[in-house]
Design a protein around this motif. Structure first.
Motif, PDB file in Angstrom:
ATOM      1  N   ARG A  30       3.178   8.363   6.865  1.00  0.00           N
ATOM      2  CA  ARG A  30       1.786   8.692   6.576  1.00  0.00           C
ATOM      3  C   ARG A  30       1.447  10.125   6.987  1.00  0.00           C
ATOM      4  O   ARG A  30       0.734  10.840   6.264  1.00  0.00           O
ATOM      5  CB  ARG A  30       0.858   7.704   7.285  1.00  0.00           C
ATOM      6  CG  ARG A  30       0.957   6.277   6.751  1.00  0.00           C
ATOM      7  CD  ARG A  30       0.337   6.155   5.370  1.00  0.00           C
ATOM      8  NE  ARG A  30       0.205   4.757   4.973  1.00  0.00           N
ATOM      9  CZ  ARG A  30      -0.592   4.317   4.005  1.00  0.00           C
ATOM     10  NH1 ARG A  30      -1.309   5.180   3.310  1.00  0.00           N
ATOM     11  NH2 ARG A  30      -0.665   3.032   3.714  1.00  0.00           N
ATOM     12  N   ALA A  33       2.949  12.474   4.453  1.00  0.00           N
ATOM     13  CA  ALA A  33       2.198  12.477   3.190  1.00  0.00           C
ATOM     14  C   ALA A  33       0.927  13.312   3.306  1.00  0.00           C
ATOM     15  O   ALA A  33       0.588  14.081   2.396  1.00  0.00           O
ATOM     16  CB  ALA A  33       1.857  11.038   2.793  1.00  0.00           C
ATOM     17  N   GLY A  34       0.216  13.172   4.431  1.00  0.00           N
ATOM     18  CA  GLY A  34      -1.012  13.932   4.617  1.00  0.00           C
ATOM     19  C   GLY A  34      -0.767  15.423   4.730  1.00  0.00           C
ATOM     20  O   GLY A  34      -1.492  16.237   4.142  1.00  0.00           O
ATOM     21  N   GLU A 364      -3.342   9.618   7.162  1.00  0.00           N
ATOM     22  CA  GLU A 364      -3.077  10.676   6.189  1.00  0.00           C
ATOM     23  C   GLU A 364      -4.191  11.727   6.212  1.00  0.00           C
ATOM     24  O   GLU A 364      -3.921  12.933   6.140  1.00  0.00           O
ATOM     25  CB  GLU A 364      -2.922  10.084   4.790  1.00  0.00           C
ATOM     26  CG  GLU A 364      -1.644   9.268   4.621  1.00  0.00           C
ATOM     27  CD  GLU A 364      -1.381   8.890   3.168  1.00  0.00           C
ATOM     28  OE1 GLU A 364      -1.876   9.598   2.266  1.00  0.00           O
ATOM     29  OE2 GLU A 364      -0.678   7.884   2.942  1.00  0.00           O
TER      30      GLU A 364
END
Length: 376
Positions: A30, A33-34, A364
């Motif tokens: 996560r 992805a962020g 994220e």
């Protein structure tokens, strides 16, 4: 870090789990992805970490260890499938895999009778697989039996005055008359067993396993008193020399059993895990480290994974920020730990229940904020 320095930056995500919401592997995914949503070209390396408690095997597997599964005895006596990790002749065994609270039905506790027998079976499986070094992560237990169940699975016999085996769990140790270790698995003489824990409590007393951790396992005040007396008696029979050693009270006293009977050596869990996960090498490549766990609080500063990561990174001159569900630490306390800033999910969503259920998307968003603050 200067704005626009994305191409020169390399981020190392070395965070623990958000307990009840995300595994350490999911936290890393996560955060990555962020970060990349804001900075698509950012170099990100992930190294999920653990401090010896639940999630330790998963962290080892994410770092390249092989996951091995075996049928063992659970804390209530039934059979379950548990895993350990193996790479070459090094094994990572997590007692919570066999004897952890997660194996109890919701609302069901067995403070007096829960057993660590399955943890002993896991250790034996690692030996059978050829392990010569075993990192034994202890934490998250459902048990307070001083490791008696573990040792019984490895060949020890614990007998009452009639020469009969005592029952499972810490409560039955009050009836212990004889501890026979003569048939204990002899392979431990030639194996390095590292007791990896984030707590340094003694076996008994006000800071001992029953008093401090028993209530988390459903122990009433009467149960705590009974368990404390039973473990003190157990130590008087088995040998009192390690009862006050750091880590003896870890995971319901399984630390004591490993120290007194298996010649284990105690090390803070996060230090051990950083070593075997190859953290130092990954740290050399990083310009920024992101660590974290579900709750950054006073406990974090006493041997938890983020504190260990931050200390190592600070020693290497690397900046560290943290992600968390919540933090109760003042910025000054974070700075003393080597963390320049904490990004808490509660700062994005004030409802704790929503933070738990939506931890992934919120994390994220927190990582997007890190990227904006540090790279643009």
């Amino acid at each position: 870090m200067a704005n626009g320095a994305v191409t020169a930056a390399r981020v190392l995500v070395a965070a623990d789990k958000f307990k009840g919401s995300l595994t350490a592997v999911q936290v890393a995914e996560r955060v990555t992805a962020g970060l990349r949503r804001v900075a698509p070209g950012l170099a990100v390396e992930t190294l999920p970490v653990a401090d010896g408690g639940d999630g330790t095997v998963a962290a080892a597997v994410a770092a390249g260890f092989e996951r091995r599964e075996v049928r063992v005895t659970g804390p209530l006596g039934g059979k379950l499938t548990a895993a350990y990790a193996l790479r070459g002749t090094t094994a990572v065994v997590e007692m919570a895999e066999a004897s952890g609270l997660q194996h109890l039905p919701e609302g069901v506790f067995a403070p007096l009778t829960a057993t660590t027998y399955g943890s002993g079976e896991l250790l034996r499986a690692a030996l059978d697989a050829g392990a010569r070094t075993i990192v034994f992560g202890v934490g998250g237990s459902a048990t307070t039996d001083g490791g008696a169940g573990m040792l019984a699975a490895l060949g020890a016999r614990f007998l009452n005055a009639d020469g009969e085996p005592v029952g499972p769990g810490g409560g039955a140790l009050s009836e212990l008359a004889t501890a026979d270790l003569s048939a204990l698995d002899a392979r431990f003489k030639d194996v390095e067993l590292v007791l990896a824990s984030d707590v340094d409590n003694p076996l008994t007393g006000p800071k001992g396993a029953p008093a401090v951790f028993g209530p988390q396992k459903g122990a009433s005040p009467q149960d705590v008193a009974a368990l404390d007396a039973a473990l003190a008696h157990y130590a008087s029979v088995l040998g009192p020399e390690h009862a006050d050693s750091p880590g003896a009270g870890a995971a319901g006293g399984i630390g004591y059993g490993a120290l007194v009977a298996l010649a284990a050596g105690f090390r803070p869990g996060i230090e051990v895990m950083l070593d075997i996960l190859g953290f130092a090498t990954a740290l050399e490549r990083a310009t920024l480290v992101i660590t974290g766990e579900g709750s950054l609080d006073e406990q974090t500063l006493h041997g938890k994974a983020p504190a260990g990561v931050a200390a190592a990174a600070r020693a290497a001159g690397k900046e560290v920020v943290a992600v968390c569900g919540r933090t109760t630490l003042a910025p000054e306390a974070l700075a003393r730990a080597g963390i320049s800033r904490a990004y808490a999910l509660l700062d994005l969503e004030p409802d704790p229940a929503v933070c738990m259920t939506q931890a992934g998307p919120l994390l994220e968003l927190a990582a997007e904020n890190i990227a904006r603050d540090l790279f643009f």
